[in-house]
Design a protein around this motif. Structure first.
Motif, PDB file in Angstrom:
ATOM      1  N   CYS A   1       0.814  -1.231   0.000  1.00 38.50           N
ATOM      2  CA  CYS A   1       0.000   0.000   0.000  1.00 38.50           C
ATOM      3  C   CYS A   1       0.844   1.276   0.000  1.00 38.50           C
ATOM      4  O   CYS A   1       0.431   2.283  -0.572  1.00 38.50           O
ATOM      5  CB  CYS A   1      -0.918   0.025   1.221  1.00 38.50           C
ATOM      6  SG  CYS A   1      -2.137  -1.318   1.237  1.00 38.50           S
ATOM      7  N   HIS A   2       1.992   1.238   0.681  1.00 33.55           N
ATOM      8  CA  HIS A   2       2.774   2.473   0.865  1.00 33.55           C
ATOM      9  C   HIS A   2       4.023   2.527  -0.010  1.00 33.55           C
ATOM     10  O   HIS A   2       4.701   3.567  -0.041  1.00 33.55           O
ATOM     11  CB  HIS A   2       3.180   2.622   2.332  1.00 33.55           C
ATOM     12  CG  HIS A   2       2.019   2.770   3.270  1.00 33.55           C
ATOM     13  ND1 HIS A   2       1.239   3.901   3.329  1.00 33.55           N
ATOM     14  CD2 HIS A   2       1.494   1.922   4.193  1.00 33.55           C
ATOM     15  CE1 HIS A   2       0.297   3.743   4.251  1.00 33.55           C
ATOM     16  NE2 HIS A   2       0.419   2.550   4.788  1.00 33.55           N
ATOM     17  N   GLY A   3       4.334   1.417  -0.696  1.00 33.54           N
ATOM     18  CA  GLY A   3       5.498   1.409  -1.588  1.00 33.54           C
ATOM     19  C   GLY A   3       6.807   1.326  -0.844  1.00 33.54           C
ATOM     20  O   GLY A   3       6.907   1.689   0.329  1.00 33.54           O
ATOM     21  N   LEU A   4       7.819   0.823  -1.568  1.00 32.77           N
ATOM     22  CA  LEU A   4       9.194   0.907  -1.053  1.00 32.77           C
ATOM     23  C   LEU A   4       9.650   2.358  -1.104  1.00 32.77           C
ATOM     24  O   LEU A   4      10.508   2.786  -0.339  1.00 32.77           O
ATOM     25  CB  LEU A   4      10.129   0.086  -1.941  1.00 32.77           C
ATOM     26  CG  LEU A   4      10.487  -1.315  -1.505  1.00 32.77           C
ATOM     27  CD1 LEU A   4      11.419  -1.950  -2.535  1.00 32.77           C
ATOM     28  CD2 LEU A   4      11.150  -1.308  -0.132  1.00 32.77           C
ATOM     29  N   ASP A   5       9.057   3.117  -2.049  1.00 33.70           N
ATOM     30  CA  ASP A   5       9.413   4.529  -2.230  1.00 33.70           C
ATOM     31  C   ASP A   5       8.580   5.455  -1.341  1.00 33.70           C
ATOM     32  O   ASP A   5       8.764   6.673  -1.380  1.00 33.70           O
ATOM     33  CB  ASP A   5       9.280   4.932  -3.695  1.00 33.70           C
ATOM     34  CG  ASP A   5       7.869   4.723  -4.244  1.00 33.70           C
ATOM     35  OD1 ASP A   5       6.952   4.334  -3.463  1.00 33.70           O
ATOM     36  OD2 ASP A   5       7.662   4.943  -5.443  1.00 33.70           O
ATOM     37  N   GLY A   6       7.660   4.884  -0.559  1.00 33.70           N
ATOM     38  CA  GLY A   6       6.855   5.718   0.337  1.00 33.70           C
ATOM     39  C   GLY A   6       5.719   6.445  -0.345  1.00 33.70           C
ATOM     40  O   GLY A   6       5.098   7.316   0.276  1.00 33.70           O
ATOM     41  N   LEU A   7       5.452   6.086  -1.599  1.00 35.84           N
ATOM     42  CA  LEU A   7       4.336   6.728  -2.310  1.00 35.84           C
ATOM     43  C   LEU A   7       3.161   5.762  -2.357  1.00 35.84           C
ATOM     44  O   LEU A   7       3.308   4.587  -2.704  1.00 35.84           O
ATOM     45  CB  LEU A   7       4.765   7.134  -3.724  1.00 35.84           C
ATOM     46  CG  LEU A   7       5.844   8.221  -3.754  1.00 35.84           C
ATOM     47  CD1 LEU A   7       6.238   8.558  -5.188  1.00 35.84           C
ATOM     48  CD2 LEU A   7       5.359   9.487  -3.031  1.00 35.84           C
ATOM     49  N   SER A   8       1.999   6.291  -2.017  1.00 37.07           N
ATOM     50  CA  SER A   8       0.780   5.501  -1.910  1.00 37.07           C
ATOM     51  C   SER A   8       0.498   4.715  -3.182  1.00 37.07           C
ATOM     52  O   SER A   8       0.579   5.251  -4.289  1.00 37.07           O
ATOM     53  CB  SER A   8      -0.392   6.445  -1.637  1.00 37.07           C
ATOM     54  OG  SER A   8      -1.613   5.739  -1.746  1.00 37.07           O
ATOM     55  N   LYS A   9       0.149   3.446  -3.008  1.00 41.96           N
ATOM     56  CA  LYS A   9      -0.223   2.604  -4.138  1.00 41.96           C
ATOM     57  C   LYS A   9      -1.725   2.405  -4.226  1.00 41.96           C
ATOM     58  O   LYS A   9      -2.208   1.686  -5.099  1.00 41.96           O
ATOM     59  CB  LYS A   9       0.473   1.246  -4.039  1.00 41.96           C
ATOM     60  CG  LYS A   9       1.990   1.321  -3.900  1.00 41.96           C
ATOM     61  CD  LYS A   9       2.643   2.226  -4.935  1.00 41.96           C
ATOM     62  CE  LYS A   9       4.124   2.440  -4.634  1.00 41.96           C
ATOM     63  NZ  LYS A   9       4.656   3.657  -5.296  1.00 41.96           N
ATOM     64  N   ASN A  10      -2.472   2.969  -3.301  1.00 42.27           N
ATOM     65  CA  ASN A  10      -3.940   2.931  -3.409  1.00 42.27           C
ATOM     66  C   ASN A  10      -4.523   4.104  -2.627  1.00 42.27           C
ATOM     67  O   ASN A  10      -3.892   4.610  -1.687  1.00 42.27           O
ATOM     68  CB  ASN A  10      -4.487   1.563  -2.969  1.00 42.27           C
ATOM     69  CG  ASN A  10      -4.617   1.407  -1.480  1.00 42.27           C
ATOM     70  OD1 ASN A  10      -5.243   2.230  -0.800  1.00 42.27           O
ATOM     71  ND2 ASN A  10      -4.029   0.349  -0.944  1.00 42.27           N
ATOM     72  N   PRO A  11      -5.718   4.550  -3.040  1.00 46.06           N
ATOM     73  CA  PRO A  11      -6.243   5.810  -2.493  1.00 46.06           C
ATOM     74  C   PRO A  11      -6.581   5.767  -1.002  1.00 46.06           C
ATOM     75  O   PRO A  11      -6.794   6.809  -0.385  1.00 46.06           O
ATOM     76  CB  PRO A  11      -7.497   6.072  -3.342  1.00 46.06           C
ATOM     77  CG  PRO A  11      -7.822   4.782  -4.009  1.00 46.06           C
ATOM     78  CD  PRO A  11      -6.554   4.000  -4.105  1.00 46.06           C
TER      79      PRO A  11
END
Lengths: 85, 85
Positions: free
Chosen positions: B16-26
């Motif tokens: 949900c939060h990514g390895l990059d820290g960017l949201s993968k779902n709303p």
């Protein structure tokens, strides 16, 4: 939400979250570029009391649905570049 | 917390939060560059149930104090550039 309208409604927010969406104190999260629907849901939960935080429960109680949508749109609209770890 | 150790503990987080820290779902907020103490307090509140979220209450229950510190350090360590609005 209307980001330009939101920018006019940050009087209270900016002390902790900044006009730039970067935290001004360790209690407050960064909001710059945050997911818009997450911001709106968070403010709604603070307003209803479902999510507890002494400051935010007081602040959010003053907000209309439109205020919440506008402020969420403003902070979400701030562009953020992430440097891959 | 130890950001390098935290990176090894993201198996569940990254969906949900990514390895990059960017949201993968709303439903999920961005975490990249978030305030470390805020991240740690949030995970503690999810673990104790003080903060309610169906997914996060389940996930956080599995985390030790050290896990929380490490994962918070990892996401906080991701560098973020904010483009002034």
């Amino acid at each position: 939400g209307d980001a330009r309208a939101g920018r006019q409604k940050l009087t209270t927010c900016q002390g902790c979250h900044g006009l730039d969406g970067l935290s001004k104190n360790p209690e407050a999260p960064n909001l710059a570029g945050q997911v818009e629907s997450y911001l709106a849901r968070s403010l709604e939960a603070y307003r209803s009391g479902d999510r507890k935080n002494e400051s935010m429960n007081i602040v959010a109680k003053e907000l209309s649905d439109e205020d919440i949508a506008d402020v969420a749109a403003y902070y979400a609209s701030i562009q953020v570049d992430v440097l891959p770890p």
